[in-house]
Design a protein around this motif. Structure first.
Motif, PDB file in Angstrom:
ATOM      1  N   LEU A  90       0.806  -1.216   0.000  1.00 23.29           N
ATOM      2  CA  LEU A  90       0.000   0.000   0.000  1.00 23.29           C
ATOM      3  C   LEU A  90       0.842   1.271   0.000  1.00 23.29           C
ATOM      4  CD1 LEU A  90      -2.815  -1.001   2.505  1.00 23.29           C
ATOM      5  CD2 LEU A  90      -2.916  -0.964   0.004  1.00 23.29           C
ATOM      6  N   ILE A  91       1.978   1.237   0.691  1.00 17.12           N
ATOM      7  CA  ILE A  91       2.775   2.463   0.846  1.00 17.12           C
ATOM      8  C   ILE A  91       3.914   2.548  -0.172  1.00 17.12           C
ATOM      9  CG2 ILE A  91       4.262   3.742   2.438  1.00 17.12           C
ATOM     10  CD1 ILE A  91       2.454   2.520   4.712  1.00 17.12           C
ATOM     11  N   PHE A  92       4.751   1.533  -0.233  1.00 16.47           N
ATOM     12  CA  PHE A  92       5.920   1.589  -1.112  1.00 16.47           C
ATOM     13  C   PHE A  92       5.542   1.301  -2.568  1.00 16.47           C
ATOM     14  CE2 PHE A  92       7.983   1.597   2.883  1.00 16.47           C
ATOM     15  CZ  PHE A  92       9.283   2.046   2.697  1.00 16.47           C
ATOM     16  N   HIS A  93       4.912   0.145  -2.823  1.00 19.13           N
ATOM     17  CA  HIS A  93       4.576  -0.250  -4.192  1.00 19.13           C
ATOM     18  C   HIS A  93       3.608   0.740  -4.828  1.00 19.13           C
ATOM     19  CE1 HIS A  93       2.508  -2.535  -7.369  1.00 19.13           C
ATOM     20  NE2 HIS A  93       3.613  -3.269  -7.455  1.00 19.13           N
ATOM     21  N   VAL A 100       3.767   7.761  -8.337  1.00 22.63           N
ATOM     22  CA  VAL A 100       4.789   8.630  -8.929  1.00 22.63           C
ATOM     23  C   VAL A 100       4.896   8.342 -10.427  1.00 22.63           C
ATOM     24  CG1 VAL A 100       7.270   9.131  -8.980  1.00 22.63           C
ATOM     25  CG2 VAL A 100       6.080   8.916  -6.782  1.00 22.63           C
ATOM     26  N   PHE A 101       4.926   7.051 -10.796  1.00 19.92           N
ATOM     27  CA  PHE A 101       4.983   6.676 -12.214  1.00 19.92           C
ATOM     28  C   PHE A 101       3.762   7.189 -12.963  1.00 19.92           C
ATOM     29  CE2 PHE A 101       7.798   2.618 -11.668  1.00 19.92           C
ATOM     30  CZ  PHE A 101       8.890   3.415 -11.392  1.00 19.92           C
ATOM     31  N   ILE A 122      -6.650  -3.992  -2.525  1.00 17.52           N
ATOM     32  CA  ILE A 122      -6.652  -4.832  -1.321  1.00 17.52           C
ATOM     33  C   ILE A 122      -6.244  -6.254  -1.682  1.00 17.52           C
ATOM     34  CG2 ILE A 122      -8.077  -5.748   0.567  1.00 17.52           C
ATOM     35  CD1 ILE A 122      -7.409  -2.707   0.721  1.00 17.52           C
ATOM     36  N   SER A 123      -6.704  -6.738  -2.825  1.00 14.25           N
ATOM     37  CA  SER A 123      -6.277  -8.050  -3.304  1.00 14.25           C
ATOM     38  C   SER A 123      -4.765  -8.074  -3.525  1.00 14.25           C
ATOM     39  CB  SER A 123      -7.001  -8.392  -4.606  1.00 14.25           C
ATOM     40  OG  SER A 123      -6.550  -9.612  -5.136  1.00 14.25           O
ATOM     41  N   LEU A 124      -4.260  -7.019  -4.155  1.00 10.08           N
ATOM     42  CA  LEU A 124      -2.818  -6.903  -4.385  1.00 10.08           C
ATOM     43  C   LEU A 124      -2.063  -6.878  -3.057  1.00 10.08           C
ATOM     44  CD1 LEU A 124      -0.581  -6.446  -6.556  1.00 10.08           C
ATOM     45  CD2 LEU A 124      -0.913  -4.007  -6.172  1.00 10.08           C
ATOM     46  N   ALA A 125      -2.569  -6.124  -2.094  1.00 13.22           N
ATOM     47  CA  ALA A 125      -1.919  -6.031  -0.789  1.00 13.22           C
ATOM     48  C   ALA A 125      -1.969  -7.373  -0.053  1.00 13.22           C
ATOM     49  CB  ALA A 125      -2.566  -4.936   0.054  1.00 13.22           C
ATOM     50  N   PHE A 126      -3.062  -8.118  -0.202  1.00 10.71           N
ATOM     51  CA  PHE A 126      -3.148  -9.447   0.412  1.00 10.71           C
ATOM     52  C   PHE A 126      -2.037 -10.350  -0.124  1.00 10.71           C
ATOM     53  CE2 PHE A 126      -4.575 -13.865   0.110  1.00 10.71           C
ATOM     54  CZ  PHE A 126      -4.761 -14.159   1.459  1.00 10.71           C
ATOM     55  N   ASN A 128       8.535  -3.757  -7.653  1.00 14.02           N
ATOM     56  CA  ASN A 128       8.623  -4.836  -6.681  1.00 14.02           C
ATOM     57  C   ASN A 128       9.921  -4.801  -5.882  1.00 14.02           C
ATOM     58  OD1 ASN A 128       6.058  -5.897  -7.177  1.00 14.02           O
ATOM     59  ND2 ASN A 128       6.804  -7.006  -8.968  1.00 14.02           N
ATOM     60  N   GLY A 129      10.988  -4.280  -6.466  1.00 13.87           N
ATOM     61  CA  GLY A 129      12.203  -4.065  -5.688  1.00 13.87           C
ATOM     62  C   GLY A 129      11.975  -3.042  -4.588  1.00 13.87           C
ATOM     63  N   PHE A 130      11.260  -1.983  -4.937  1.00 17.10           N
ATOM     64  CA  PHE A 130      10.922  -0.956  -3.948  1.00 17.10           C
ATOM     65  C   PHE A 130       9.986  -1.538  -2.888  1.00 17.10           C
ATOM     66  CE2 PHE A 130       9.088   3.316  -2.767  1.00 17.10           C
ATOM     67  CZ  PHE A 130      10.279   3.843  -2.289  1.00 17.10           C
ATOM     68  N   TRP A 131       9.071  -2.405  -3.310  1.00 17.06           N
ATOM     69  CA  TRP A 131       8.202  -3.111  -2.370  1.00 17.06           C
ATOM     70  C   TRP A 131       9.047  -3.956  -1.407  1.00 17.06           C
ATOM     71  CZ3 TRP A 131       7.921  -8.450  -2.054  1.00 17.06           C
ATOM     72  CH2 TRP A 131       6.987  -8.945  -1.158  1.00 17.06           C
ATOM     73  N   GLY A 132      10.054  -4.671  -1.941  1.00 19.45           N
ATOM     74  CA  GLY A 132      10.935  -5.487  -1.099  1.00 19.45           C
ATOM     75  C   GLY A 132      11.650  -4.648  -0.057  1.00 19.45           C
TER      76      GLY A 132
END
Length: 139
Positions: free
Chosen positions: A15-18, A24-25, A50-54, A115-119
């Protein structure tokens, strides 16, 4: 309790990073789709974000299981690397074909960056919540 923290770390990182970087993109004109998509997705009709966050939470648990006990350098760098590669490969080679879509080079690159930023976000939240296991000398 640590599995719950790993799930919450992945959920919040989505929710926050990804989605934050996705915003921004979007506002920079790099991607045509708006972030925080609230359109319902089958079969339960929950909002897409929410599905993505799950699923981000499930991936967070997987990353914690693999990397949770690494020393700082290995932990942070591999969270970014595995966070970039794992979800992107699954999305491009499994999820998109199931939806009848073909991934483009831009989707691969964007996916790896997002996804790297998500990691990185997962690593941040795992550290904040104290979910890191006692270090072992693996890296």
């Amino acid at each position: 309790m640590v599995w719950f923290k790993a799930f919450v770390s992945g959920f919040l990182a989505t929710l926050i990073f990804h989605q934050g970087l996705f915003a921004v993109f979007f506002y920079a004109g790099i991607v045509p789709v708006e972030p925080f998509n609230l359109a319902p997705v089958p079969p339960l009709g929950v909002p897409a974000v929410i599905s993505l966050a799950f699923f981000g939470g499930l991936w967070g648990m997987a990353l914690w299981a693999i990397l949770g006990r690494m020393r700082a350098a290995g932990f942070w760098s591999l969270m970014i690397i595995l966070g970039a590669i794992g979800p992107t490969v699954v999305a491009m080679l499994v999820v998109l074909p199931l939806k009848g879509m073909e991934p483009s080079a831009q989707m691969w690159i964007g996916g790896l960056i997002l996804n790297g930023f998500w990691g990185l976000g997962v690593a941040v939240f795992l550290s904040i919540m104290g979910a890191r296991r006692k270090s072992i000398s693996v890296f």
